[in-house]
Design a protein around this motif. Structure first.
Motif, PDB file in Angstrom:
ATOM      1  N   TRP A 168     -10.079   9.714  -6.800  1.00 62.69           N
ATOM      2  CA  TRP A 168      -9.207   8.583  -7.135  1.00 62.69           C
ATOM      3  C   TRP A 168      -7.999   8.432  -6.202  1.00 62.69           C
ATOM      4  CZ3 TRP A 168      -4.106   8.888  -8.332  1.00 62.69           C
ATOM      5  CH2 TRP A 168      -3.608  10.141  -8.727  1.00 62.69           C
ATOM      6  N   PRO A 169      -7.398   9.530  -5.671  1.00 61.77           N
ATOM      7  CA  PRO A 169      -6.263   9.296  -4.757  1.00 61.77           C
ATOM      8  C   PRO A 169      -6.670   8.497  -3.511  1.00 61.77           C
ATOM      9  CG  PRO A 169      -6.289  11.572  -5.502  1.00 61.77           C
ATOM     10  CD  PRO A 169      -7.594  10.981  -5.914  1.00 61.77           C
ATOM     11  N   LEU A 170      -7.819   8.870  -2.919  1.00 60.38           N
ATOM     12  CA  LEU A 170      -8.270   8.139  -1.737  1.00 60.38           C
ATOM     13  C   LEU A 170      -8.712   6.723  -2.090  1.00 60.38           C
ATOM     14  CD1 LEU A 170     -10.319  10.844   0.226  1.00 60.38           C
ATOM     15  CD2 LEU A 170      -8.088   9.878   0.809  1.00 60.38           C
ATOM     16  N   LEU A 171      -9.346   6.563  -3.261  1.00 58.85           N
ATOM     17  CA  LEU A 171      -9.783   5.233  -3.681  1.00 58.85           C
ATOM     18  C   LEU A 171      -8.585   4.318  -3.943  1.00 58.85           C
ATOM     19  CD1 LEU A 171     -12.724   6.196  -6.075  1.00 58.85           C
ATOM     20  CD2 LEU A 171     -12.889   5.154  -3.808  1.00 58.85           C
ATOM     21  N   THR A 172      -7.528   4.878  -4.514  1.00 58.77           N
ATOM     22  CA  THR A 172      -6.320   4.088  -4.763  1.00 58.77           C
ATOM     23  C   THR A 172      -5.682   3.635  -3.449  1.00 58.77           C
ATOM     24  OG1 THR A 172      -5.907   5.313  -6.817  1.00 58.77           O
ATOM     25  CG2 THR A 172      -4.064   4.080  -5.881  1.00 58.77           C
ATOM     26  N   LEU A 173      -5.589   4.565  -2.508  1.00 57.14           N
ATOM     27  CA  LEU A 173      -5.040   4.217  -1.195  1.00 57.14           C
ATOM     28  C   LEU A 173      -5.919   3.176  -0.514  1.00 57.14           C
ATOM     29  CD1 LEU A 173      -2.974   4.725   1.048  1.00 57.14           C
ATOM     30  CD2 LEU A 173      -4.417   6.607   1.852  1.00 57.14           C
ATOM     31  N   ASN A 174      -7.226   3.332  -0.639  1.00 60.17           N
ATOM     32  CA  ASN A 174      -8.155   2.375  -0.050  1.00 60.17           C
ATOM     33  C   ASN A 174      -7.976   0.992  -0.657  1.00 60.17           C
ATOM     34  OD1 ASN A 174     -10.905   0.909   0.039  1.00 60.17           O
ATOM     35  ND2 ASN A 174     -11.198   2.561   1.504  1.00 60.17           N
ATOM     36  N   ALA A 175      -7.755   0.947  -1.989  1.00 55.83           N
ATOM     37  CA  ALA A 175      -7.557  -0.339  -2.671  1.00 55.83           C
ATOM     38  C   ALA A 175      -6.285  -1.032  -2.186  1.00 55.83           C
ATOM     39  CB  ALA A 175      -7.510  -0.132  -4.180  1.00 55.83           C
ATOM     40  N   LEU A 176      -5.216  -0.254  -1.984  1.00 53.14           N
ATOM     41  CA  LEU A 176      -3.965  -0.832  -1.496  1.00 53.14           C
ATOM     42  C   LEU A 176      -4.134  -1.389  -0.078  1.00 53.14           C
ATOM     43  CD1 LEU A 176      -1.416   1.831  -2.813  1.00 53.14           C
ATOM     44  CD2 LEU A 176      -1.810  -0.473  -3.702  1.00 53.14           C
ATOM     45  N   ILE A 177      -4.841  -0.634   0.762  1.00 53.60           N
ATOM     46  CA  ILE A 177      -5.089  -1.103   2.125  1.00 53.60           C
ATOM     47  C   ILE A 177      -5.946  -2.364   2.105  1.00 53.60           C
ATOM     48  CG2 ILE A 177      -6.219  -0.523   4.313  1.00 53.60           C
ATOM     49  CD1 ILE A 177      -5.442   2.391   3.808  1.00 53.60           C
ATOM     50  N   ALA A 178      -6.948  -2.388   1.211  1.00 57.31           N
ATOM     51  CA  ALA A 178      -7.810  -3.565   1.105  1.00 57.31           C
ATOM     52  C   ALA A 178      -7.020  -4.788   0.652  1.00 57.31           C
ATOM     53  CB  ALA A 178      -8.946  -3.281   0.126  1.00 57.31           C
TER      54      ALA A 178
END
Length: 274
Positions: A168-178
């Motif tokens: 989830w930490p990487l997915l959250t960061l990925n969502a913000l970048i997206a």
């Protein structure tokens, strides 16, 4: 974001009277966006990053033809020549890949078609309805989410939830970048057109390919290197042609192609309209 700072959504107030009409545009845009995400993610399971990035060069001609059909771009001999120039380079890059997968190719091709339709429809909404990038993303994201939830339910995997907890930490960061990326994409399409966005994105593709080679050890064949150089040269000439349409090189190319004055005038008329 809208609840925190509604003033950032410049065009939101103007959509109140015709919100349902605008939403009719976002249903196909959101569906195409979801299909693009699903297809591209599936393609990564069959093809390497380098191959997929080279395939994306074909977006140029697809967006160009759709834009011409809708009157967003003018069809001239010089433009067709440059587009063919770019597509030939991209085709040579794809055919030079040694790890070709027909399944991955089909997933990526479907994803790119959906992406091209999304960009052209996005240009129509952003310019015709005069939406700002935040308002555009505000309408687009929920539609895309609904489509992806339905698709995810049809292909549910019991490992999804445990994997989400783990990553989830990487997915959250990925969502913000997206989220930031979607805003930037909308801004570029609004200011430069869908075709301009695709051409500008080729410089991004170079970075992705180089980083992929460094990080994952993927190899670029001599044919791919030559083809990518050919593609970038064509894109560079397109940019120069758009920035300086009366430059001696551009005018000489038009004379060599025996372009009639009507084509030049129609091109100028479309550019002023857009």
């Amino acid at each position: 974001t809208y609840m925190i700072a509604p003033s950032l959504f410049v065009a939101m107030a103007a959509t109140k009277e015709n919100r349902w009409t605008i939403l009719k545009w976002f249903f196909p845009i959101g569906t195409c966006f979801a299909m693009m995400l699903f297809g591209s993610n599936q393609a990564y399971a069959y093809c390497n990053v380098t191959f997929l990035q080279f395939m994306k060069e074909g977006n140029v001609i697809v967006v160009f033809l759709i834009s011409c059909a809708l009157g967003l771009q003018s069809l001239t001999r010089l433009k067709v020549l440059v587009i063919v120039w770019v597509v030939v380079g991209a085709s040579l890059a794809v055919s030079g890949d040694m790890a070709f997968s027909s399944i991955g190719f089909m997933y990526q091709a479907a994803s790119q078609m959906a992406e091209c339709l999304r960009m052209v429809m996005g240009e129509i909404v952003l310019t015709g309805r005069r939406l700002d990038p935040l308002t555009y993303t505000f309408f687009l994201a929920p539609v895309c989410l609904v489509v992806l939830i339905f698709a995810n339910a049809c292909q549910w995997n019991p490992h999804i939830l445990p994997d989400f907890v783990q990553w989830w930490p990487l997915l959250t960061l990925n969502a913000l970048i997206a989220f930031v990326l979607n805003l930037l994409v909308a801004a570029v399409i609004k200011e430069c057109s869908a075709l301009g966005f695709v051409l500008a994105g080729l410089t991004k593709d170079i970075t992705i390919v180089v980083c992929s080679c460094i990080a994952f050890g993927e190899q670029i064949t001599p044919q791919q290197a030559m083809a990518f150089g050919l593609t970038l040269t064509g894109v560079g000439f397109w940019s120069f042609m758009k920035a300086s349409p009366n430059a001696p090189v551009v005018l000489k190319a038009e004379r060599l192609l025996c372009m009639p004055q009507e084509e030049t005038n129609s091109e100028e008329a479309v550019e002023k309209k857009v």
